[in-house]
Design an enzyme around this catalytic site. Structure first.
Site, PDB file in Angstrom:
ATOM      1  N   HIS A 179      -2.463   1.083   6.924  1.00  0.00           N
ATOM      2  CA  HIS A 179      -2.699   1.227   5.498  1.00  0.00           C
ATOM      3  C   HIS A 179      -2.365   2.650   5.086  1.00  0.00           C
ATOM      4  O   HIS A 179      -2.310   3.551   5.921  1.00  0.00           O
ATOM      5  CB  HIS A 179      -4.181   0.917   5.204  1.00  0.00           C
ATOM      6  CG  HIS A 179      -4.479   0.750   3.757  1.00  0.00           C
ATOM      7  ND1 HIS A 179      -3.815  -0.136   2.952  1.00  0.00           N
ATOM      8  CD2 HIS A 179      -5.394   1.369   2.960  1.00  0.00           C
ATOM      9  CE1 HIS A 179      -4.292  -0.063   1.737  1.00  0.00           C
ATOM     10  NE2 HIS A 179      -5.275   0.853   1.700  1.00  0.00           N
ATOM     11  N   CYS A 221       0.791  -1.215   0.000  1.00  0.00           N
ATOM     12  CA  CYS A 221       0.000   0.000   0.000  1.00  0.00           C
ATOM     13  C   CYS A 221       0.832   1.277   0.000  1.00  0.00           C
ATOM     14  O   CYS A 221       0.546   2.212  -0.746  1.00  0.00           O
ATOM     15  CB  CYS A 221      -0.968  -0.002   1.167  1.00  0.00           C
ATOM     16  SG  CYS A 221      -0.164  -0.201   2.768  1.00  0.00           S
ATOM     17  N   ASP A 253      -8.024   4.713  -3.445  1.00  0.00           N
ATOM     18  CA  ASP A 253      -7.098   3.728  -2.900  1.00  0.00           C
ATOM     19  C   ASP A 253      -6.513   2.886  -4.019  1.00  0.00           C
ATOM     20  O   ASP A 253      -7.172   1.991  -4.545  1.00  0.00           O
ATOM     21  CB  ASP A 253      -7.826   2.824  -1.903  1.00  0.00           C
ATOM     22  CG  ASP A 253      -6.849   1.906  -1.184  1.00  0.00           C
ATOM     23  OD1 ASP A 253      -5.642   1.976  -1.480  1.00  0.00           O
ATOM     24  OD2 ASP A 253      -7.305   1.135  -0.315  1.00  0.00           O
TER      25      ASP A 253
END
Lengths: 318, 666, 305
Positions: free
Chosen positions: B451, B407, B467
């Site tokens: 994250h 991420c 995202d």
């Protein structure tokens, strides 16, 4: 001022806790307050509470509250440790002035156990006893004697801090005990033998079994015989305890007369006391004459006790 | 008095035990030499107890005290402050036991012990620590009881049992106090225990940091929703934003702290929930976008995160209401937008080049973003926790060469490209998802849920979250990191035995979730039971909260519990003796009311005859009762309490309530 | 049967004026198959009491005056060589009577005392190897001068325990003494007493007495009394189980005399001073005679319920 307060306090105590030879500690008779340790404990708890507040720590709060609650619950436990305890007077020994009187007290439990009960007169170091459930424990409180006559035991303090010592529960108990205090024997020369005044005839040589002069034979030991007369040799031969039996020839008997002595009253009584003991030890009969009392000639322990008692109480109102 | 001063054997035994129990929880944060000192002193004390050694001399004691002080200064750098204070306290506790001689010393030791137990709570306030602390407290109380016991008592267990019994009886009152005692804020600020490094997000991020976090199963926070728990894919917990990039590392710009609160418009349905977060040593709180909280000393910063004035050093409970569809800064602030376009010079030329190409291809910002996401989705990007080493141009390496990362790589690279293309954007760090615990209907979020995602700004639409990881590894968002890394076995590499690794064993998982739920309740209801929580609970119970009610409840409840304990202790209902005997006592009591007392040792028959003479009018009833009593109690007739009772009733009826003096004398 | 017992008491009271309680206790003692110790100054009617009791109960009576030169043989009997038959023949001593009055037992030497006491305990005597049973009923009344009088051998505690009761007759009341002075010589009245009970009746009554009911509650009272003597510190020693058995037996006899077939605490209290008075000593004064004050304390402090 202080004396007045003291007197009032004593009156109040007497009303609230009347003298009795058997006292059961009940709610009316038990006082309870935090002890010094308890106050320290509460201070410590306050500090802990401050820490809990400043750190906003719930567990510190919880521990503080737990200990505080333990303190509260301890009130009940401390009270219970004393409540229901029965104190009973169990006599006192007789002593001479200057010795310690030992007052016997029995502590009785009617149901639960009473632990670490401290018992004592105001100024004396206390005694600590445990009383098992439904049983009794003897205790002995001593008090120094300073004058002859009946010595009434002062109120005794019954106290207990059990279980935590954070509180103390106490009561002042008067068991209505008294002990007879004989005068202090003061050594002096034995008086010259005087003819006793009485209807005893001059030659009446009486054989008294308890004398000290003539060996009469051996007899078996009975409780109360003097140890000094035990026939140890016979005992070592396995013949059992035998006592050497003496007889004394009673002749002209000694009269111990207070009027024949000079000095102040207490001194004279002390000298007489010494003589009484001396003659009894020698198994010589004697009579005693005091200002207000006369005891006929005799010998033996019973006679001795009677004479000492008369010496202890003469001139004192009952 | 000397005999009273001596410490009884039982007390000493329990104090030695208590010392071990009190110090144990401190072991983890005590310097080693204190442990050495402790063992030495304990051994010495035991030798004194066994009469094989003497008490330390005054000089030696002084030396030990000074040495301990110096030791604390050397190992903690100061003599004040909580850490040093605790070490000093423990040191004093250890030395006091050694020199303990009289009851007074023992009392000081016991009080010190209680304080040491309290300080242990500052370091660890978990449910296990709380339960454990019952042991040292019991031992200390047993030591205190032992001090009172006469030397006749000889069984240590009885003493401990008594201590435990006292605590058990104190429990209800303690609960009352705990619930009702008013909580006030700190009176003055105190140093908090620090130094124990907390894993968690930090205010700057290299990609590797998040990979490290993913190895940890430590709890970050738990969240209870008032209504339905939103789907996993919407659970983006914002912690902070990172808007400065130096070529390797994303960090937050310091200017953020001084910016005014952003403007935003509420829209859509709000979501209400409460969060209990673990200590993070950082000031920011976790929340879904866009969050409002009533927590004092907390404000919303210009990047929409919640931040407290002080770092979170202890578990913290707070209520949040979020508006997920809120419009965030539709007009933007010029400084904020300028910061969101900052890029370091001279790095990642290929990425910049690509960004320019994309810009030309997609003049619309949204098209560009979509194209970028599509690129991540369609090109062979791999989601992995084991990316290869990057060179100086880390974004270039990632985008064009390795294409392996997680991420942080995707969010960092996307932000870089967006900025290079002139779209204001920034990296958001926080947590995503969390595990739903059906036992307590809450979501628990752990460190490996950390994250990073991206938000970019559009005029009139404000900040929009996006995202990129979802394009590469949708399972990371939908079911969590473990699924996303199913083939890689890099999940929680650091802790091979963590129960989290065994989630597939249903029963084990069940136990784990139940235990977690218990901990959560503990945190919410016990540790978090401070001002607001207390007010809320009391309001729920009483409607309104006033001092008078609090005091009445506290005192009344306490008295009630005490009365119960007193009843249990004194058992007034237990009377000794057979029923006949009790009836005879009633008979006595009845006559006592009329001035006829049974003398000490007086036999029942004599007493009854005397009573009959004193009360001639009632003589038949008195004699009748006594006859039956004698017959049943002594003559062996069958016991019939009913008969006695009825005869007693007859007597009571025959007796007037109050007897005139005349009557009595007849 | 009980009417006859009342008649017995009546008859004895005719001779011994103003001593009803003591006479009653003495009779209870006999019914309980115990022996009696009377402790009193000479001339208080001890002999008269024993003699009268023997008469009304139809028992053979022997009196032994204990002196310091009394030998065991004088009590138990001796074998005398008979010239005519050329053999030893046994001449039974006074102990072979059914009611033996051992007068002033503390004047004799311990050896003679124990000869009597062993016979009392075992109900038989062994003389020169031959064991001879004593008659049934067998009842000893021993009298003793108070120990403070010179020239005596007080009975040791172990021997005292063998007497069920110890009584003290005491001075008669003024009225009784006046009647005594005005009336005939009491001794002269003795021959006029006729037996009220015969042997079989007495045996029947003695068999009845142990059947008098003792309830659980009463046993508890007796136990409390005994426990008090064992636990309270003013007692030099506690009562033996033999003493508690004696107390129960005496209470039964007392209850029987009162015409009841069960014992109530009154009975126990009535016999308690006589039964335990000689078995107790004050701790403060183990050689003295604190027994009676101790018993008063017991009566006062042990609750009958």
């Amino acid at each position: 001022m202080i004396a007045a307060v003291q007197a009032r306090w004593n009156r109040w105590l007497t009303r609230r806790l009347p003298a009795s030879s058997r006292v059961r500690l009940t709610q009316r008779r038990i006082f309870i307050v935090p002890s010094k340790v308890g106050v320290m404990f509460l201070l410590a708890l306050t500090l802990m509470l401050l820490a809990a507040i400043n750190y906003q720590n719930s567990l510190a709060y919880a521990l503080t509250f737990l200990l505080g609650s333990v303190f509260i619950v301890a009130i009940l436990h401390t009270y219970r440790n004393l409540s229901g305890l029965v104190l009973r007077a169990a006599g006192a020994n007789t002593v001479f002035v200057g010795e310690h009187v030992r007052y016997q007290v029995t502590l009785e439990s009617l149901n639960h156990a009473h632990q670490a009960i401290s018992l004592g007169f105001a100024d004396e170091p206390p005694l600590i006893v445990d009383v098992p459930p439904q049983a009794s424990t003897p205790a002995e409180l001593s008090l120094l004697t300073t004058q002859r006559g009946w010595l009434k035991a002062p109120r005794m303090r019954v106290e207990s801090g059990f279980p935590l010592g954070l509180l103390k529960a106490w009561s002042w108990v008067d068991l209505d005990q008294q002990a007879l205090v004989y005068p202090q024997p003061i050594a002096a020369d034995l008086p010259p033998v005087m003819a006793s005044v009485g209807d005893e005839d001059e030659q009446g040589l009486r054989v008294s079994a308890d004398g000290a002069d003539d060996f009469q034979g051996l007899r078996s030991y009975q409780a109360g015989d003097s140890r000094k007369r035990l026939h140890w040799k016979a005992y070592s031969r396995g013949m059992g305890l035998l006592v050497k039996d003496f007889a004394s020839l009673g002749g002209s008997q000694t009269c111990l007369d207070i009027a024949a002595l000079s000095g102040d009253q207490e001194y004279r009584l002390s000298v007489l006391c010494y003589w009484v003991l001396q003659y009894t030890e020698r198994h010589q009969p004697f009579s005693l004459r005091l200002d207000d009392k006369q005891i006929a000639a005799d010998t033996g322990d019973v006679h001795c006790q009677a004479c000492l008692r008369a010496l202890a109480l003469t001139g004192l109102s009952q | 008095m000397s005999q009273i001063q001596v410490i009884p054997r039982i007390s000493l035994t329990w104090l030695l035990v208590a010392q071990v129990l009190v110090i144990l929880p401190h072991l983890s944060h005590l310097p080693l030499w204190v442990i050495g000192l402790w063992l030495g002193c304990a051994a010495w004390r035991v030798q004194i107890f066994r009469m094989r050694a003497n008490y330390p001399s005054t000089l030696l004691k002084l030396g030990l005290m000074i040495a301990t002080g110096c030791g604390v200064f050397l190992s903690r750098g100061s003599l004040i402050g909580l850490d040093a204070g605790v070490v000093l306290l423990v040191g004093a506790f250890i030395l006091k036991l050694l020199e303990m001689r009289t009851r007074r010393d023992a009392l000081v030791l016991i009080f010190l012990g209680f304080f040491v137990v309290v300080t242990a709570y500052l370091f660890d306030d978990s449910i296990t620590a709380a339960l454990y602390s019952v042991l040292p407290v019991t031992a200390l109380l047993a030591g205190l009881i032992g001090l009172q016991q006469s030397s006749l008592a000889s069984r240590p267990w009885d003493t401990a049992k008594l201590a435990a019994g006292l605590m058990l009886q104190a429990l209800p009152i303690m609960l009352l106090l705990f619930v009702f005692f008013p909580r006030i804020g700190p009176l003055w600020s105190l140093p908090m225990p620090g130094g124990n490094a907390v894993t968690g997000l930090s205010d700057s991020m290299t990609p590797g940091d998040i990979a490290d976090l993913s190895r940890s199963g430590a709890l970050a926070f738990r969240a209870s929703f008032d209504g339905e728990v939103p789907p996993r894919t919407e659970l983006y917990w914002r912690a902070l934003t990172l808007d400065r990039f130096d070529g390797r590392r994303w960090s937050q710009s310091s200017a953020l702290n001084y910016s005014p609160s952003p403007d935003w418009q509420k829209a859509g349905d709000p979501v209400s929930y409460s969060i209990v977060m673990q200590p993070s040593s950082q000031p920011w709180l976790f929340a879904l976008d866009v969050a409002e909280t009533s927590l004092p000393q907390t404000r919303q910063l210009s990047d929409f995160r919640l931040q407290r004035s002080k770092p979170v050093e202890r578990s913290l409970l707070y209520q949040v209401t979020s508006w997920p569809q809120a419009l965030r800064e539709p007009h933007g602030s010029s400084t904020g937008l300028r910061r969101a376009l900052q890029l370091p010079a001279n790095v990642d030329p290929r990425s910049r080049q690509w960004a320019r190409e994309l810009r030309q291809q997609y003049p619309q910002d949204e098209q560009l973003v979509n194209a970028l996401l599509k690129h991540f989705n369609q090109q062979p990007f791999v989601y992995t926790l084991r990316p290869p080493q990057m060179s100086r141009d880390s974004v270039d390496d990632f985008l064009f060469d390795s294409r392996r990362g997680f991420c942080a790589h995707y969010a960092g690279a996307m932000t870089f490209v967006l900025r290079a293309a002139g779209i204001p954007s920034r990296v958001v760090a926080g947590y995503q998802g969390g595990e739903y615990n059906p036992n307590g209907n809450y979501v628990q979020v752990r460190q490996f849920d950390a994250h990073a995602w991206v938000e970019y700004w559009q005029p009139d639409r404000g900040w929009v979250s996006v995202d990129p990881t979802f394009q590469v590894a949708p399972e990371r968002i939908e079911s969590g990191l473990e699924q996303a890394l199913a083939g890689e076995e890099s999940f929680m590499e650091g802790s091979p035995f963590s129960p989290l690794r065994f989630r597939k064993l249903a029963w084990l998982n069940q136990i784990r979730l139940a235990w977690d739920n218990l901990n959560y309740s503990w945190q919410r209801w016990v540790l978090g039971y401070q001002g607001a929580q207390q007010l809320e609970l009391l309001q729920r119970w009483f409607g309104r909260v006033e001092a008078r009610e609090l005091i009445i409840s506290l005192v009344g409840g306490g008295a009630l519990f005490l009365a119960f304990i007193a009843l249990w202790l004194f058992k007034p209902w237990i009377r000794n003796g057979a029923p006949e005997q009790r009836l005879f006592s009633q008979f006595e009591r009845l006559l006592r009311r009329h001035g006829i007392y049974r003398k000490a040792g007086e036999v029942p028959g004599h007493f009854a005859r005397r009573a009959a003479i004193a009360l001639p009018r009632q003589a038949p009833e008195i004699i009748q009762f006594y006859r039956s009593f004698e017959a049943q109690y002594y003559a062996g007739e069958s016991i019939d309490p009913k008969l006695l009772r009825s005869q007693l009733r007859q007597l009571r009826r025959a007796l007037p309530l109050r007897l005139s003096r005349l009557d009595r004398q007849q | 049967m009980r009417r006859k017992l009342e008649a017995c008491l009546e008859a004895v009271n005719q001779v011994l004026l103003g001593k009803e309680p003591q006479v009653r206790l003495a009779l209870a003692c006999l019914l309980a198959r115990g022996h009696l110790l009377i402790e009193d100054l000479p001339g208080m009617g001890k002999t008269t009491l024993s003699h009268a009791l023997a008469k009304v109960l139809g028992l053979s009576f022997q009196r032994v005056q204990f002196t310091s030169d009394l030998l065991p043989g004088d009590i138990l009997g001796t074998s005398v060589f008979d010239k005519d038959s050329g053999q030893f023949t046994f001449h039974p001593g006074p102990i072979f009577a059914e009611l033996v009055l051992a007068d002033e037992i503390n004047r004799a030497t311990p050896k003679s005392q124990s000869a009597l006491l062993e016979a009392m305990e075992e109900g038989q005597v062994t003389i020169e190897g031959a064991t001879r049973p004593l008659p049934d009923p067998f009842f000893v009344i021993a009298t003793q001068n108070p120990v403070s009088q010179g020239g005596t051998f007080a009975l040791p505690e172990s021997q005292l325990d063998r007497f069920l009761m110890r009584l003290s007759l005491g001075y008669p009341a003024r009225g009784a003494e006046k009647a005594l002075l005005l009336g005939d010589s009491r001794r002269a009245l003795l021959p006029q007493i006729s037996a009220v009970l015969d042997h079989s009746e007495l045996a029947a009554i003695q068999a009845e007495v142990p059947k008098v009911r003792v309830s659980d509650a009463l046993v508890e009272y007796v136990l409390r009394l005994v426990e008090a003597t064992r636990t309270q510190p003013q007692f030099a020693w506690g009562l033996s189980p033999r003493a508690s058995l004696a107390l129960l037996a005496a209470s039964r006899a007392w209850a029987y005399l009162a015409g009841r077939d069960y014992v109530i605490p009154e009975d126990v209290q009535a016999v308690l001073p006589s039964v335990v008075g000689h078995r107790l000593r004050e701790r403060a004064d183990p050689s003295g005679h604190g027994g009676s004050t101790l018993v008063q304390g017991l009566l006062r402090e042990v609750t009958p319920l």
